[in-house]
Design an enzyme around this catalytic site. Structure first.
Site, short mmCIF file in Angstrom:
data_model
loop_
_atom_site.label_atom_id
_atom_site.label_comp_id
_atom_site.label_asym_id
_atom_site.label_seq_id
_atom_site.Cartn_x
_atom_site.Cartn_y
_atom_site.Cartn_z
N ARG A 121 4.65 -2.13 -4.60
CA ARG A 121 4.89 -1.15 -3.53
C ARG A 121 3.96 -1.39 -2.36
O ARG A 121 4.39 -1.42 -1.20
CB ARG A 121 4.69 0.26 -4.09
N SER A 270 -9.07 -8.57 -4.87
CA SER A 270 -8.55 -7.20 -4.90
C SER A 270 -7.67 -6.91 -6.11
O SER A 270 -7.01 -5.87 -6.16
CB SER A 270 -7.78 -6.89 -3.61
N ARG A 307 12.22 0.73 -2.13
CA ARG A 307 11.67 0.02 -0.98
C ARG A 307 11.95 -1.48 -1.11
O ARG A 307 11.79 -2.08 -2.17
CB ARG A 307 10.16 0.27 -0.89
N ARG A 344 -3.72 -15.63 -1.23
CA ARG A 344 -5.09 -16.03 -1.58
C ARG A 344 -5.15 -16.27 -3.08
O ARG A 344 -4.87 -15.38 -3.88
CB ARG A 344 -6.10 -14.96 -1.17
N GLU A 436 -17.58 -17.71 3.24
CA GLU A 436 -18.28 -16.61 2.58
C GLU A 436 -19.39 -17.09 1.65
O GLU A 436 -19.97 -16.28 0.92
CB GLU A 436 -17.27 -15.75 1.80
N GLY A 461 -16.94 -12.93 6.25
CA GLY A 461 -16.90 -11.74 5.40
C GLY A 461 -18.32 -11.33 5.06
O GLY A 461 -18.99 -12.01 4.29
N PHE A 462 -18.78 -10.24 5.65
CA PHE A 462 -20.18 -9.81 5.52
C PHE A 462 -20.60 -9.65 4.06
O PHE A 462 -21.69 -10.08 3.66
CB PHE A 462 -20.38 -8.50 6.28
N LEU A 463 -19.74 -9.07 3.23
CA LEU A 463 -20.19 -8.66 1.90
C LEU A 463 -20.37 -9.86 0.96
O LEU A 463 -21.44 -10.04 0.37
CB LEU A 463 -19.21 -7.64 1.33
N ASP A 464 -19.33 -10.67 0.78
CA ASP A 464 -19.49 -11.83 -0.10
C ASP A 464 -20.57 -12.77 0.44
O ASP A 464 -21.37 -13.31 -0.33
CB ASP A 464 -18.16 -12.59 -0.23
N PRO A 545 -7.44 -2.08 6.40
CA PRO A 545 -7.19 -1.61 5.04
C PRO A 545 -5.83 -0.98 4.79
O PRO A 545 -5.53 -0.64 3.65
CB PRO A 545 -8.31 -0.57 4.85
N ASP A 635 -14.09 -3.83 -3.26
CA ASP A 635 -13.51 -4.90 -4.05
C ASP A 635 -14.66 -5.71 -4.64
O ASP A 635 -15.80 -5.28 -4.63
CB ASP A 635 -12.53 -5.75 -3.24
#
Length: 727
Positions: A121, A270, A307, A344, A436, A461-464, A545, A635
């Site tokens: 979905r 994710s 859908r 990905r 990353e 990507g700041f986080l990874d 997002p 994530d």
């Protein structure tokens, strides 16, 4: 498990491959499994060598820091150079030479969605988010301040706010020759141009080239006016029969923006795919998007909703023949109804028990992903479905967690082998490089050079990237708090240099330069204020997002001419690579007890809020409330930085093990409370010792220093499998 070409295959994955994936392509099950076996035999040893090299380098870096502490930047640079971690800077950046690239990637700046492949979905929502309602985005979010309590159903006061805000935007982006869109009583499009009726007479657009096309009004007055700016289209939907259309001064029932130009269907960070059942579910979504047959049914308002992907959108082109309504080449103006989809796959370090070798070893998940995704894309490449994804004839694969150019080159060889096995033209499989990991950042020019004929995307990507930064300098000393990382020298250099290198490599008008995710799905006013910084920084795409966020972020690309920005940025000096070597270390003596407690609680709560959904519920990405109740997108990247930070503070005595355990126990109770009443939620606090989710969270922290590159997948997968078995 079933025996296939010397492999042991999970029954659900086998059934998916043989009965669904291969249903309409000229490839037998035997050919598929023998191809997979050959790829695994060829690439597994090389992947193992690459992973061993990662460990070797980290061990040497840890040993150096143990002896020298942080050391000086010059000494650190010499160490990394001597180790072969830092490669010599090329005299000039290699230039990419990639063919068959769709305009959504090469030419049209716009938002990019990332959607978990395990949710059909959501994936359909993302695919259909190519076009989004600006009226809905304004009406239902804080993007437009709300000054009164809304009436049930349609609130006309709120509707008037939305109409006024849309008029202001149209005046800004598509000004009339004179007057305001708020004065327009009717839009009259024709092949000769657009006329807007006002009390002072008919006027046209100040820039007539902004009128792209239209659909002629029907007997009930329903039609469309199509505008274009910076490659993005805006559709004024005329419908006097709707409630909004009746209220609008020119019968406009909606302003629809071209929004999520591209979408990444995610098999990695994710999702929570730990076995053959999960992998088949994830692959089924990608296959359905490639065939155009993906369907999702759900209940809404007591009714079943079905859908599917949207069809293309048909218009009469501006300047078309009045007699035929078609352009000089005899064609109508057709615009894609769906986002261009990338996929990905997993990184080199991942394996899966969905397929085992004859020796009982798990196959490399990225190898399996590459083959399955390429076979699914055959439906698109060969025109076997009702819709087309890549009109250029390419398959776009985003490859994460690559460390340096040798690993990028390994991916190139894998993709070439898949192409050869499937009879695809060379370089059909394109590569998106996730920037990353520190070794990729430091050698980005060489990474791009290794994939010069395939690369269509680099992003930050700041986080990874911060998670890898912490792990790389883990032994050097205690690191800064997570929030303080955003003002560090290395991070700003990382963001700037990614753009600099990409532009020097010729990405402008050829490939995507991307920026990271907006992590607050409900904070749209804040996003509108801040995320315009991404196109202003030269990014022609950035992650959002939700479909609504994509529509609002599209306003930034309508306002900013990214290609002009890139041309200007290409003239600036490249950001100094040496600044990437400034370590993000802190002096714990400057932190108060409350500072330490708050940082520990914030990260522990974040870890638990995410892990309990991943391990306990099989949800790989979700909105998790923070300590203050603000919903944040979480994530595995957010998990990596939080777990690495606490592990680092444990290593250097900023916090102790007892305090960490006590804090996690308190935060488990809070997370349980925040999720109270949610279907399928497994509470942790009543039995911490036997909660797979709680134990997984602790393991991520207490083994964080020894976990290769600080990755979280091993622990999550182990505990999720146990939770599934228990359930």
């Amino acid at each position: 498990m079933s025996e296939r070409s010397g492999l042991k295959v999970d029954e659900q994955l086998r059934a998916f491959v043989e009965e669904e994936l291969l249903a309409k392509v000229e490839l037998t099950g035997e050919q598929f499994w023998s191809t997979l076996a050959g790829l695994q035999e060829r690439f597994a040893p090389r992947i193992a060598t690459a992973l061993a090299e990662r460990d070797r380098l980290q061990d040497r870096i840890d040993a150096w820091h143990a002896e020298h502490g942080a050391g000086s930047r010059d000494d650190y640079e010499k160490l990394l150079t001597d180790l072969g971690y830092l490669e010599p800077e090329p005299s000039s950046v290699p230039t990419i030479d990639v063919d068959r690239v769709d305009p959504e990637i090469a030419e049209v700046p716009g938002p990019q969605l990332v959607v978990p492949s395990t949710n059909a979905r959501f994936s359909l929502n993302a695919a259909n988010a190519r076009w989004g309602s600006l009226f809905d985005a304004f009406y239902g979010t804080d993007a437009l301040p709300q000054d009164h309590e809304l009436a049930k159903g349609y609130d006309e006061r709120r509707g008037a706010q939305v109409i006024a805000a849309a008029d202001e935007l149209l005046d800004e982006l598509f000004p009339l020759e004179r007057g305001s869109h708020a004065d327009v009583t009717a839009y009259r499009p024709s092949t000769d141009g657009l006329a807007a009726d006002t009390p002072d007479g008919a006027v046209g657009l100040a820039d007539t080239s902004a009128f792209a096309g239209f659909t002629a009004p029907d007997a009930d007055g329903r039609g469309n006016v199509l505008l274009v700016r910076h490659g993005l289209h805006v559709d004024l939907v005329i419908d006097p029969a709707t409630q909004v259309g009746r209220q609008h001064h020119a019968d406009v029932s909606d302003v629809v923006l071209e929004s999520a130009v591209t979408t990444i269907v995610d098999l990695e960070d994710s999702v929570a795919t730990v076995d053959g059942e999960d992998k088949a579910l994830a692959y089924r979504t990608w296959l359905g998007l490639m065939t155009g047959d993906l369907v999702a049914e759900f209940t809404k308002g007591g009714e079943t909703v079905t859908r599917r992907v949207h069809p293309d959108r048909e218009y009469t082109a501006a300047g078309a023949s009045a007699a035929t309504g078609k352009g000089s080449d005899g064609s109508a103006l057709t615009l894609p109804g769906r986002s261009l989809m990338l996929v990905r796959t997993c990184g080199h370090h991942m394996t899966t028990n969905a397929v085992l070798t004859a020796d009982g070893e798990e196959v490399n998940e990225g190898v399996l992903d590459a083959l399955v995704c390429a076979v699914a894309a055959l439906y698109d490449l060969r025109g076997l479905g009702p819709h087309t994804n890549s009109r250029a004839g390419s398959v776009y694969v985003v490859k994460p967690k690559q460390h340096g150019p040798d690993e990028v080159a390994l991916t190139v060889e894998l993709f070439a082998a898949v192409e050869e096995a499937l009879g695809l033209e060379t370089n059909t499989l394109k590569i998106g490089i996730m920037d990353e990991e520190k070794r990729t950042t430091a050698n980005l020019s060489a990474c791009i050079g290794a994939a010069a004929h395939r690369v269509i995307f680099v992003n930050t990507g700041f986080l990874d990237r911060t998670g890898d930064e912490i792990h790389t300098c883990f032994a050097a000393g205690p690191v800064l708090r997570k929030g303080d990382m955003k003002s560090t020298t290395w991070l700003q250099t990382y963001e700037d240099r990614n753009v600099d290198v990409a532009l020097a490599a010729g990405f402008s008008h050829r490939a995507q330069v991307g920026k990271g995710m907006w992590a607050k799905p409900a904070a749209m006013a804040e996003m509108l204020e801040q995320k315009i910084g991404h196109p202003k920084a030269g990014a022609n795409t950035a992650w959002v997002p939700s479909p609504t966020a994509a529509t609002l972020h599209a306003l930034h690309y309508l306002r900013v001419d990214v290609h002009a920005v890139q041309s200007e940025l290409a003239q600036r000096p490249m950001a100094d690579r040496r600044n990437l070597l400034e370590l993000p270390l802190s002096d714990p003596s400057t932190l108060s007890e409350d500072d330490v407690r708050r940082e520990l609680e914030t990260n522990a709560q974040s870890i638990l809020g995410y892990v309990v959904r991943w391990v306990g519920m099989g949800i790989g990405c979700s909105t998790v409330p923070d300590l203050d109740g603000v919903g944040l997108m979480e994530d595995r990247a957010t998990l990596r930085i939080s777990s690495q930070l606490i592990a680092n503070w444990l290593e250097h005595g900023v916090v102790d093990a007892d305090t960490v355990r006590e804090t996690f126990a308190r935060m488990a109770a809070l997370v349980d409370e925040q999720n109270e009443g949610q279907d399928g939620y497994p509470p942790m606090a009543p039995d911490l010792e036997n909660s797979e989710s709680f134990q997984a969270a602790l393991e991520l922290v207490f083994t964080g220093g020894s976990e290769p590159n600080g990755y979280t997948e091993r622990a999550l997968t182990q505990w999720r499998r146990k939770a599934k078995t228990t359930a």
